[in-house]
Write a protein that holds these residues in place. Sequence first.
Motif: not given
Length: 249
Positions: A61-62, A94, A116, A127
């Motif tokens: 997901v982006s 975030p 990440g 995040t």
Amino acid sequence: MKILVAVKRVIDYNVKVRVKADNSGVETANVKMSMNPFCEIAVEEAVRLKEKGVASEIVVVSIGPQQSQETLRTALALGADRAILVKTDEEVQPLAVAKILKEVVAKEEPKMVILGKQTIDGDNNQTGQMLGALLDWPQGTFASEVVAEGEAVKVTREIDGGLETLELKLPAIVTTDLRLNEPRFASLPNIMKAKKKPLDETTPADLGVDIAPRVATLKVEPPPVREAGIKVETVAELVDKLKNEAKVI
Ligand code: AMP
């Protein structure tokens, strides 16, 4: 188990970043963009877990503009099965990313979310932790090793003075550190195959998330230009300069 991986499109790490003339941010027009390096490590780890037979499906997901599709296609070429683009042209901080991911988790019900440890544009490192808090899921951050064992996952983390190994009950959040793995390159046949893999689109509004920023950027400035070095003739001169010019001894 299903794994959700969050990937962000950022300025390529090889590009020398330029600050905008009005100091409002950094220049992104006509700049090479790539997948955030820590997100590449996250995708690679999910693919390895699938190759080991631990993961059954990898959803990437982006959250970002239309062009984030390219980042998702890269993830699909690296081995992800399905992609979701949460499309917005606004800046997404975030907390808003974490809230969107929480909604995606509610729909997809993954057993593990890999992110990440940090994006190289915002350098936030927030995040994964915020998502852990919003979902009330255990989190293993800065992972340098991930071993899935039944209903749990063991995460080894690099901390001051050594390595810490945690056991997290699934579902759980993992964020990746640099030494977790070395991501593979996408092969040409896999890049071709990725074009046919499903990529769904949604928006923050569809997910019911308010992405209004909470933090205002007042000013962005480039770091001071580094002055050229000099060669000293003697040790005495070096000591003198360190003492009287640099004032470090
Ligand atoms: P940050 O807290 O901004 O340093 O980002 C940490 C991680 O959160 C990244 O490596 C991604 O896995 C995820 N993330 C942050 N922003 C986004 C975004 N816009 N879209 C997808 N994932 C994101």
